[in-house]
Design a protein around this motif. Sequence first.
Motif, PDB file in Angstrom:
ATOM      1  N   ARG A 109       0.987  -1.029  -0.008  1.00 48.74           N
ATOM      2  CA  ARG A 109      -0.133   0.008  -0.066  1.00 48.74           C
ATOM      3  C   ARG A 109       0.810   1.425   0.134  1.00 48.74           C
ATOM      4  NH1 ARG A 109      -3.669   3.124   4.550  1.00 48.74           N
ATOM      5  NH2 ARG A 109      -3.720   5.001   3.428  1.00 48.74           N
ATOM      6  N   MET A 110       2.163   1.243   0.902  1.00 42.27           N
ATOM      7  CA  MET A 110       2.743   2.493   0.923  1.00 42.27           C
ATOM      8  C   MET A 110       3.691   2.662  -0.616  1.00 42.27           C
ATOM      9  SD  MET A 110       4.288   2.265   4.831  1.00 42.27           S
ATOM     10  CE  MET A 110       5.139   3.531   4.492  1.00 42.27           C
ATOM     11  N   LEU A 111       3.944   1.532  -0.917  1.00 39.69           N
ATOM     12  CA  LEU A 111       4.774   1.675  -2.249  1.00 39.69           C
ATOM     13  C   LEU A 111       3.931   2.223  -3.447  1.00 39.69           C
ATOM     14  CD1 LEU A 111       6.879  -1.558  -2.187  1.00 39.69           C
ATOM     15  CD2 LEU A 111       7.729   0.839  -1.831  1.00 39.69           C
ATOM     16  N   GLU A 112       2.750   1.803  -3.360  1.00 38.74           N
ATOM     17  CA  GLU A 112       1.807   2.298  -4.229  1.00 38.74           C
ATOM     18  C   GLU A 112       1.241   3.770  -3.964  1.00 38.74           C
ATOM     19  OE1 GLU A 112       0.302   0.948  -7.067  1.00 38.74           O
ATOM     20  OE2 GLU A 112      -0.056  -1.239  -6.904  1.00 38.74           O
ATOM     21  N   ASP A 113       1.406   4.173  -2.768  1.00 41.76           N
ATOM     22  CA  ASP A 113       0.864   5.636  -2.408  1.00 41.76           C
ATOM     23  C   ASP A 113       2.080   6.495  -2.620  1.00 41.76           C
ATOM     24  OD1 ASP A 113      -1.736   4.899  -1.554  1.00 41.76           O
ATOM     25  OD2 ASP A 113      -1.094   4.845   0.668  1.00 41.76           O
ATOM     26  N   LEU A 114       3.381   5.843  -2.766  1.00 40.99           N
ATOM     27  CA  LEU A 114       4.504   6.614  -2.891  1.00 40.99           C
ATOM     28  C   LEU A 114       4.657   7.347  -4.534  1.00 40.99           C
ATOM     29  CD1 LEU A 114       7.068   7.545  -1.494  1.00 40.99           C
ATOM     30  CD2 LEU A 114       8.255   5.482  -2.487  1.00 40.99           C
ATOM     31  N   GLN A 115       3.764   6.859  -5.435  1.00 36.87           N
ATOM     32  CA  GLN A 115       3.347   7.358  -6.506  1.00 36.87           C
ATOM     33  C   GLN A 115       4.879   7.461  -7.411  1.00 36.87           C
ATOM     34  OE1 GLN A 115       1.322  10.934  -5.983  1.00 36.87           O
ATOM     35  NE2 GLN A 115      -0.767   9.665  -5.443  1.00 36.87           N
ATOM     36  N   VAL A 116       5.469   6.523  -7.595  1.00 39.35           N
ATOM     37  CA  VAL A 116       6.993   6.557  -8.230  1.00 39.35           C
ATOM     38  C   VAL A 116       6.732   6.590  -9.455  1.00 39.35           C
ATOM     39  CG1 VAL A 116       8.040   5.548  -6.204  1.00 39.35           C
ATOM     40  CG2 VAL A 116       7.480   3.995  -8.124  1.00 39.35           C
ATOM     41  N   ALA A 117       7.664   7.087 -10.332  1.00 39.05           N
ATOM     42  CA  ALA A 117       8.017   6.680 -11.807  1.00 39.05           C
ATOM     43  C   ALA A 117       9.251   6.086 -12.177  1.00 39.05           C
ATOM     44  CB  ALA A 117       7.916   8.128 -12.446  1.00 39.05           C
ATOM     45  N   ALA A 118       9.333   5.541 -13.194  1.00 42.08           N
ATOM     46  CA  ALA A 118      10.567   4.520 -13.389  1.00 42.08           C
ATOM     47  C   ALA A 118      11.902   5.361 -13.284  1.00 42.08           C
ATOM     48  CB  ALA A 118      10.471   4.114 -14.904  1.00 42.08           C
ATOM     49  N   ASP A 119      11.766   6.734 -13.427  1.00 39.98           N
ATOM     50  CA  ASP A 119      13.299   7.285 -13.480  1.00 39.98           C
ATOM     51  C   ASP A 119      13.708   7.875 -12.222  1.00 39.98           C
ATOM     52  OD1 ASP A 119      11.337   9.155 -13.439  1.00 39.98           O
ATOM     53  OD2 ASP A 119      12.430  10.435 -15.072  1.00 39.98           O
ATOM     54  N   HIS A 120      12.440   7.631 -11.105  1.00 44.90           N
ATOM     55  CA  HIS A 120      12.486   8.328  -9.770  1.00 44.90           C
ATOM     56  C   HIS A 120      13.807   7.721  -8.931  1.00 44.90           C
ATOM     57  CE1 HIS A 120       8.272  10.223  -9.737  1.00 44.90           C
ATOM     58  NE2 HIS A 120       9.399  10.795 -10.271  1.00 44.90           N
ATOM     59  N   ARG A 121      14.558   8.626  -7.920  1.00 46.99           N
ATOM     60  CA  ARG A 121      15.299   7.895  -7.178  1.00 46.99           C
ATOM     61  C   ARG A 121      14.602   8.034  -5.884  1.00 46.99           C
ATOM     62  NH1 ARG A 121      19.323  11.369  -5.975  1.00 46.99           N
ATOM     63  NH2 ARG A 121      20.737  10.070  -5.220  1.00 46.99           N
ATOM     64  N   VAL A 122      14.680   6.920  -5.056  1.00 46.82           N
ATOM     65  CA  VAL A 122      14.125   7.115  -3.711  1.00 46.82           C
ATOM     66  C   VAL A 122      14.798   6.732  -2.627  1.00 46.82           C
ATOM     67  CG1 VAL A 122      12.476   5.534  -2.473  1.00 46.82           C
ATOM     68  CG2 VAL A 122      12.032   6.022  -4.995  1.00 46.82           C
ATOM     69  N   LEU A 123      14.748   7.392  -1.426  1.00 46.45           N
ATOM     70  CA  LEU A 123      15.405   7.315  -0.247  1.00 46.45           C
ATOM     71  C   LEU A 123      14.451   6.552   0.865  1.00 46.45           C
ATOM     72  CD1 LEU A 123      17.884   7.857   1.661  1.00 46.45           C
ATOM     73  CD2 LEU A 123      16.739  10.205   1.849  1.00 46.45           C
ATOM     74  N   GLU A 124      14.781   5.467   1.042  1.00 48.76           N
ATOM     75  CA  GLU A 124      14.138   4.527   1.927  1.00 48.76           C
ATOM     76  C   GLU A 124      14.954   4.880   3.362  1.00 48.76           C
ATOM     77  OE1 GLU A 124      12.352   0.013   2.320  1.00 48.76           O
ATOM     78  OE2 GLU A 124      14.742   0.283   2.041  1.00 48.76           O
ATOM     79  N   ILE A 125      13.859   5.234   4.276  1.00 52.85           N
ATOM     80  CA  ILE A 125      14.445   5.353   5.936  1.00 52.85           C
ATOM     81  C   ILE A 125      13.803   4.039   6.702  1.00 52.85           C
ATOM     82  CG2 ILE A 125      14.153   6.653   8.030  1.00 52.85           C
ATOM     83  CD1 ILE A 125      15.558   7.873   5.456  1.00 52.85           C
ATOM     84  N   GLY A 126      14.749   3.216   6.960  1.00 55.59           N
ATOM     85  CA  GLY A 126      14.567   1.716   7.646  1.00 55.59           C
ATOM     86  C   GLY A 126      14.472   0.792   6.651  1.00 55.59           C
ATOM     87  N   THR A 127      15.613   0.003   6.649  1.00 46.08           N
ATOM     88  CA  THR A 127      16.030  -1.152   5.756  1.00 46.08           C
ATOM     89  C   THR A 127      15.135  -2.182   6.369  1.00 46.08           C
ATOM     90  OG1 THR A 127      17.980  -0.255   5.457  1.00 46.08           O
ATOM     91  CG2 THR A 127      17.603  -2.665   4.444  1.00 46.08           C
ATOM     92  N   GLY A 128      15.276  -2.602   7.464  1.00 44.70           N
ATOM     93  CA  GLY A 128      14.587  -3.500   8.228  1.00 44.70           C
ATOM     94  C   GLY A 128      15.191  -4.977   7.459  1.00 44.70           C
ATOM     95  N   THR A 129      14.239  -5.968   7.290  1.00 42.52           N
ATOM     96  CA  THR A 129      14.845  -7.181   6.821  1.00 42.52           C
ATOM     97  C   THR A 129      14.972  -7.023   5.260  1.00 42.52           C
ATOM     98  OG1 THR A 129      12.501  -7.815   5.830  1.00 42.52           O
ATOM     99  CG2 THR A 129      12.938  -8.443   8.018  1.00 42.52           C
ATOM    100  N   GLY A 130      14.816  -5.832   4.585  1.00 47.81           N
ATOM    101  CA  GLY A 130      15.296  -5.710   3.325  1.00 47.81           C
ATOM    102  C   GLY A 130      14.309  -5.966   2.156  1.00 47.81           C
ATOM    103  N   TYR A 131      13.018  -6.576   2.695  1.00 44.72           N
ATOM    104  CA  TYR A 131      11.850  -6.906   1.832  1.00 44.72           C
ATOM    105  C   TYR A 131      11.439  -5.631   0.938  1.00 44.72           C
ATOM    106  CZ  TYR A 131       7.421  -8.723  -0.195  1.00 44.72           C
ATOM    107  OH  TYR A 131       6.528  -9.186  -0.842  1.00 44.72           O
ATOM    108  N   SER A 132      11.052  -4.641   1.721  1.00 44.98           N
ATOM    109  CA  SER A 132      10.568  -3.755   0.874  1.00 44.98           C
ATOM    110  C   SER A 132      11.657  -2.874  -0.058  1.00 44.98           C
ATOM    111  CB  SER A 132      10.088  -2.609   1.846  1.00 44.98           C
ATOM    112  OG  SER A 132      10.985  -2.106   2.668  1.00 44.98           O
ATOM    113  N   THR A 133      12.994  -2.966   0.365  1.00 46.52           N
ATOM    114  CA  THR A 133      13.969  -2.405  -0.530  1.00 46.52           C
ATOM    115  C   THR A 133      14.215  -3.476  -1.841  1.00 46.52           C
ATOM    116  OG1 THR A 133      15.225  -2.228   1.666  1.00 46.52           O
ATOM    117  CG2 THR A 133      16.367  -1.844  -0.320  1.00 46.52           C
TER     118      THR A 133
END
Length: 376
Positions: A109-133
């Motif tokens: 849900r969060m990744l969809e709500d982030l509204q990314v495009a293919a050329d976007h650079r994304v900064l993720e805060i909180g790697t955790g297990t790495g699954y979302s990464t």
Amino acid sequence: MTDDDKALRLALADRLAAYGYLRTAPWRAAVEEVPRHAFLRGGFFERVADSAPTAWRPVMPDNPRWLPRCYDDDSLITQIAGTIVPRDIHGQILRAPTSSSTMPGLVVRMLEDLQVAADHRVLEIGTGTGYSTGLLCHRLGDGQVTSVEVDEDVAGRARVALSEIGYFPHAIVGDGLTGDPDAAPYDRLIATCGVVDLPYTWVEQIRPGGIILTTLCGWLYSSELARLTVGEDGTARGRLLGGQISFMLARPQLPPPLGMLPDLDNGDQRPAAMAVNALDDWNTRFVAQLAAPAAQLIQLDRNGRTEHVLIDVSAGSWASLAQDKGAWIVRQGGPARLWDAVEEHITRWRADGAPGLERFEVAVCPEGQNVTWPKV
């Protein structure tokens, strides 16, 4: 990857789509291809049924329930008490969780709500297990993803898991609240931890028009997902998205230890205009946090009755509520009257029509964070 693994991933994608979390083809492809179990090879903890206080026991990969559980839409605890991982425990442990693999439905849900495009650079805060990464890397490519994790051991395990399935994002071990100023600006920032105060350093690292997606929380533990857009003036503005989203707080913003309690028998006493159980409601509790953002709520059995104590450790302010012959009484001490502020805020919100949290507006500028609600 086995046929069983693939079947579990496809079934997870089907469920997340049916729930409405998975809405677009690129993210569905990521869920179908990125194996969640690869990030849980060290096992996870499950809650022991009917335990009080809550006890946890490890579930390791040799357990036949391990693989199917990896593909449940459920958060799985991966670390307890800041250092303890499943392999360290034989039996049960009563300490508090400190890291987890977030439920896939919320991640997607969060990744969809982030509204990314293919050329976007994304900064993720909180790697955790790495699954979302891993999902981000599949969607955007390794070179477009930077992930920051405060816990060196957690970061190391995530980095190994990611590399084993062919992903090599830029990984940073450090305080996520500082972000990654050296590689800024980014197009998007997503945080998989809760924050009490959204740091302005994040705003500075997102280009104008870029989006910040994070969970705004408080020490009364009502929290909501917020999506803010950074403006040309350097202010990030947006709304809460609703849904009662909850994450573990960023470690630097955890509440301070309570220490020695003040003398709760010494203070100004009056009839309470509002019962403490008003805070049982999620939305009402969120409003209360806005009135007393540095306060924690505890419950004590004292003098033959239950007292509910709201306490701001740093300021030394407190309010104690208890029932006396069926009526609520509040006693307050310290430099601020915490319950006065809570009652005033909640009363004003109700007078404005008690708008839902999804209508609350958030603004973050160099001077700080401001959360307001509209009149209905």
